[in-house]
Motif scaffolding. Structure first.
Motif, mmCIF file in Angstrom:
data_model
loop_
_atom_site.group_PDB
_atom_site.id
_atom_site.type_symbol
_atom_site.label_atom_id
_atom_site.label_comp_id
_atom_site.label_asym_id
_atom_site.label_seq_id
_atom_site.Cartn_x
_atom_site.Cartn_y
_atom_site.Cartn_z
ATOM 1 N N ALA A 1 33.394 52.424 78.200
ATOM 2 C CA ALA A 1 33.008 51.048 77.878
ATOM 3 C C ALA A 1 33.220 50.199 79.112
ATOM 4 N N GLN A 2 32.448 49.137 79.200
ATOM 5 C CA GLN A 2 32.650 48.210 80.313
ATOM 6 C C GLN A 2 33.822 47.298 79.978
ATOM 7 N N VAL A 3 34.644 47.076 80.974
ATOM 8 C CA VAL A 3 35.795 46.205 80.755
ATOM 9 C C VAL A 3 35.331 44.820 80.312
ATOM 10 N N SER A 4 34.294 44.329 80.963
ATOM 11 C CA SER A 4 33.827 42.975 80.623
ATOM 12 C C SER A 4 33.318 42.909 79.186
ATOM 13 N N THR A 5 32.610 43.947 78.754
ATOM 14 C CA THR A 5 32.096 43.960 77.374
ATOM 15 C C THR A 5 33.253 43.975 76.386
ATOM 16 N N TRP A 6 34.245 44.829 76.686
ATOM 17 C CA TRP A 6 35.428 44.908 75.818
ATOM 18 C C TRP A 6 36.128 43.549 75.751
ATOM 19 N N LEU A 7 36.218 42.919 76.902
ATOM 20 C CA LEU A 7 36.921 41.635 76.981
ATOM 21 C C LEU A 7 36.141 40.536 76.251
ATOM 22 N N TYR A 8 34.830 40.564 76.379
ATOM 23 C CA TYR A 8 34.002 39.602 75.650
ATOM 24 C C TYR A 8 34.223 39.756 74.143
ATOM 25 N N ARG A 9 34.318 41.015 73.703
ATOM 26 C CA ARG A 9 34.479 41.244 72.267
ATOM 27 C C ARG A 9 35.846 40.742 71.787
ATOM 28 N N VAL A 10 36.875 41.041 72.573
ATOM 29 C CA VAL A 10 38.213 40.555 72.218
ATOM 30 C C VAL A 10 38.206 39.026 72.169
ATOM 31 N N THR A 11 37.586 38.417 73.164
ATOM 32 C CA THR A 11 37.541 36.955 73.224
ATOM 33 C C THR A 11 36.795 36.384 72.028
ATOM 34 N N THR A 12 35.660 36.969 71.716
ATOM 35 C CA THR A 12 34.866 36.506 70.574
ATOM 36 C C THR A 12 35.674 36.597 69.280
ATOM 37 N N ASN A 13 36.379 37.716 69.118
ATOM 38 C CA ASN A 13 37.180 37.882 67.899
ATOM 39 C C ASN A 13 38.339 36.888 67.847
ATOM 40 N N LEU A 14 38.974 36.664 68.989
ATOM 41 C CA LEU A 14 40.075 35.695 69.022
ATOM 42 C C LEU A 14 39.565 34.294 68.669
ATOM 43 N N CYS A 15 38.401 33.952 69.196
ATOM 44 C CA CYS A 15 37.824 32.633 68.899
ATOM 45 C C CYS A 15 37.464 32.527 67.416
ATOM 46 N N THR A 16 36.907 33.607 66.881
ATOM 47 C CA THR A 16 36.559 33.609 65.455
ATOM 48 C C THR A 16 37.795 33.367 64.602
ATOM 49 N N ASP A 17 38.889 34.056 64.962
ATOM 50 C CA ASP A 17 40.132 33.871 64.196
ATOM 51 C C ASP A 17 40.583 32.412 64.236
ATOM 52 N N ARG A 18 40.521 31.833 65.409
ATOM 53 C CA ARG A 18 40.981 30.433 65.535
ATOM 54 C C ARG A 18 40.074 29.485 64.763
ATOM 55 N N LEU A 19 38.769 29.717 64.845
ATOM 56 C CA LEU A 19 37.843 28.839 64.138
ATOM 57 C C LEU A 19 38.032 28.950 62.632
ATOM 58 N N ARG A 20 38.310 30.149 62.179
ATOM 59 C CA ARG A 20 38.481 30.327 60.734
ATOM 60 C C ARG A 20 39.780 29.725 60.250
ATOM 61 N N LEU B 1 33.414 31.533 78.061
ATOM 62 C CA LEU B 1 32.976 31.923 76.717
ATOM 63 C C LEU B 1 33.843 31.264 75.652
ATOM 64 N N ALA B 2 35.151 31.315 75.855
ATOM 65 C CA ALA B 2 36.061 30.742 74.859
ATOM 66 C C ALA B 2 35.843 29.238 74.724
ATOM 67 N N ALA B 3 35.652 28.570 75.850
ATOM 68 C CA ALA B 3 35.454 27.114 75.809
ATOM 69 C C ALA B 3 34.175 26.766 75.060
ATOM 70 N N ARG B 4 33.153 27.568 75.240
ATOM 71 C CA ARG B 4 31.879 27.272 74.584
ATOM 72 C C ARG B 4 31.906 27.605 73.100
ATOM 73 N N LEU B 5 32.688 28.608 72.750
ATOM 74 C CA LEU B 5 32.764 28.964 71.333
ATOM 75 C C LEU B 5 33.711 28.047 70.575
ATOM 76 N N LEU B 6 34.764 27.592 71.263
ATOM 77 C CA LEU B 6 35.779 26.784 70.589
ATOM 78 C C LEU B 6 35.552 25.293 70.763
ATOM 79 N N GLY B 7 34.948 24.919 71.905
ATOM 80 C CA GLY B 7 34.764 23.499 72.189
ATOM 81 C C GLY B 7 36.080 22.790 72.462
ATOM 82 N N ASP B 8 37.079 23.532 72.883
ATOM 83 C CA ASP B 8 38.400 22.941 73.130
ATOM 84 C C ASP B 8 39.009 23.651 74.338
ATOM 85 N N ARG B 9 39.241 22.908 75.404
ATOM 86 C CA ARG B 9 39.697 23.497 76.656
ATOM 87 C C ARG B 9 41.089 24.141 76.530
ATOM 88 N N THR B 10 41.995 23.441 75.865
ATOM 89 C CA THR B 10 43.368 23.971 75.746
ATOM 90 C C THR B 10 43.383 25.268 74.952
#
Lengths: 227, 129
Positions: A109-128, A75-84
């Protein structure tokens, strides 16, 4: 719904095995994960493993990592487009999971759902941080503006999609990736993105419409002419 | 009304999704090791037994208080001292008859403490043998 950064509840110090193993199979797993038969491991849910980890079972963190880290990285790779950067986000998201483990409320809550949300938010922060302009306000790619994709010479099919995804507004990209690359259902995506199901459908549809427009001219070139 | 998928809009898009799914990145050994390391560190930190507090230094005042029986005993002692001094100086009216009767029972009919000979002369002592 448990938000990233909040503290899910679980009874501290609860007997993890008793709490997590369904069907009275406590004695079967009573000696820890190391002694469990391999096929039995798949029966243990993510949040059960998280409770085991919180109670001191190091092996539980290995299993959780093997299950969840690849999904977070994808998910992170697809949202960020940067492997590192995606690897850094994966490590950070998993670290947040370890820290919240003692307070996790099973079943809420599902752990995976929670983790997806954390990941999405982390990616958003980096993109911004990289792009100060709010991505939501960026103009959408109009039909016919396929020059982004056309500029690629040796890109393969996956790269073509990745580049097209990168042109989408942030929320559309998240919705499309979660739906069509991670395979989440619309209600699950709604939980991850903290929006309604209708909004998810709208974001997905708009994102796909733009992708279709961008990739239409590439289908033959990329070997899909006869699909 | 929310926009929804239509087959016309998205013809052929699925093949790109399939290609991207097949090209998914894999977790490297290095990343796996970093995640395991974090998990172990967080777990060790949480399960570490609490460090016992160093013994507090005991001063002279605390030793004295302990010797007298602790703070409660000290408070009682202080209260009794203050009350005794108050009664000695002020002698509230209700206590006057009681004090008088005690004085008379000890000293007989002597009405004044000034009349009491607290240091009898040596002659008197010798006379009485």
């Amino acid at each position: 719904m448990v938000r990233p950064g909040t503290k899910p509840k679980i009874a501290p110090g609860a007997n993890a095995l008793g709490a997590v193993i369904v069907g009275g199979a406590v004695s079967r797993y009573g000696k820890g994960l190391m002694n469990m038969p391999y096929d039995a491991l798949s029966e243990v849910s993510d949040d059960a493993l998280l409770v085991l980890y919180a109670n001191g079972d190091a092996e539980a963190s290995r299993l959780l990592t093997l299950r969840l880290a690849p999904r977070v990285l994808r998910l992170a790779a697809r949202l960020l487009g940067d492997r590192t950067e995606a690897e850094d986000v994966t490590q950070e998201a998993m670290l947040r999971l370890w820290r919240i483990a003692p307070e996790w409320r099973q079943g809420e809550a599902q752990v995976s759902t929670w983790l997806y949300r954390v990941t999405t938010n982390l990616c958003t922060d980096r993109l911004r941080r990289k792009r100060p302009l709010a991505l939501e306000t960026a103009p959408e790619v109009e039909d016919g503006r396929a020059e982004v994709v056309d500029s690629m010479i040796d890109a393969d099919r996956a790269q073509a999609l990745e580049m097209a995804l990168a042109t989408l507004p942030e929320r559309q990209r998240q919705a499309v990736v979660l739906r069509h690359l991670e395979g989440l259902s619309n209600p699950e995506i709604a939980q991850v993105m903290e929006i309604g199901v209708e909004a998810v459908e709208s974001l997905t549809a708009r994102g796909k419409r733009t992708l279709a427009s961008l990739l239409a001219g590439r289908r033959e070139e990329l070997g899909y002419g006869n699909d | 009304m929310a926009m929804t998928d239509t087959a016309k809009d998205f013809i052929g898009l699925e093949v790109f999704f399939q290609a991207a799914t097949a090209e998914a990145p894999e977790v490297s050994d290095d990343l796996m090791a970093r995640i395991f390391g974090d998990a172990d560190a967080v777990q060790a930190e949480r399960l570490r037994p609490a460090t016992p507090l160093p013994p507090a230094k005991v001063g002279l005042w605390h030793s004295l208080v302990d010797m007298l029986g602790g703070r409660a005993a000290l408070a009682g002692l202080a209260t009794a001292t203050v009350m005794g001094a108050f009664l000695g100086f002020a002698q509230p009216a209700p206590l006057a008859p009681f004090a008088q009767s005690v004085t008379q029972s000890v000293l007989g009919e002597t009405s004044s403490l000034g009349a009491i000979d607290l240091l009898p002369t040596a002659d008197t002592v010798l006379t009485e043998g």
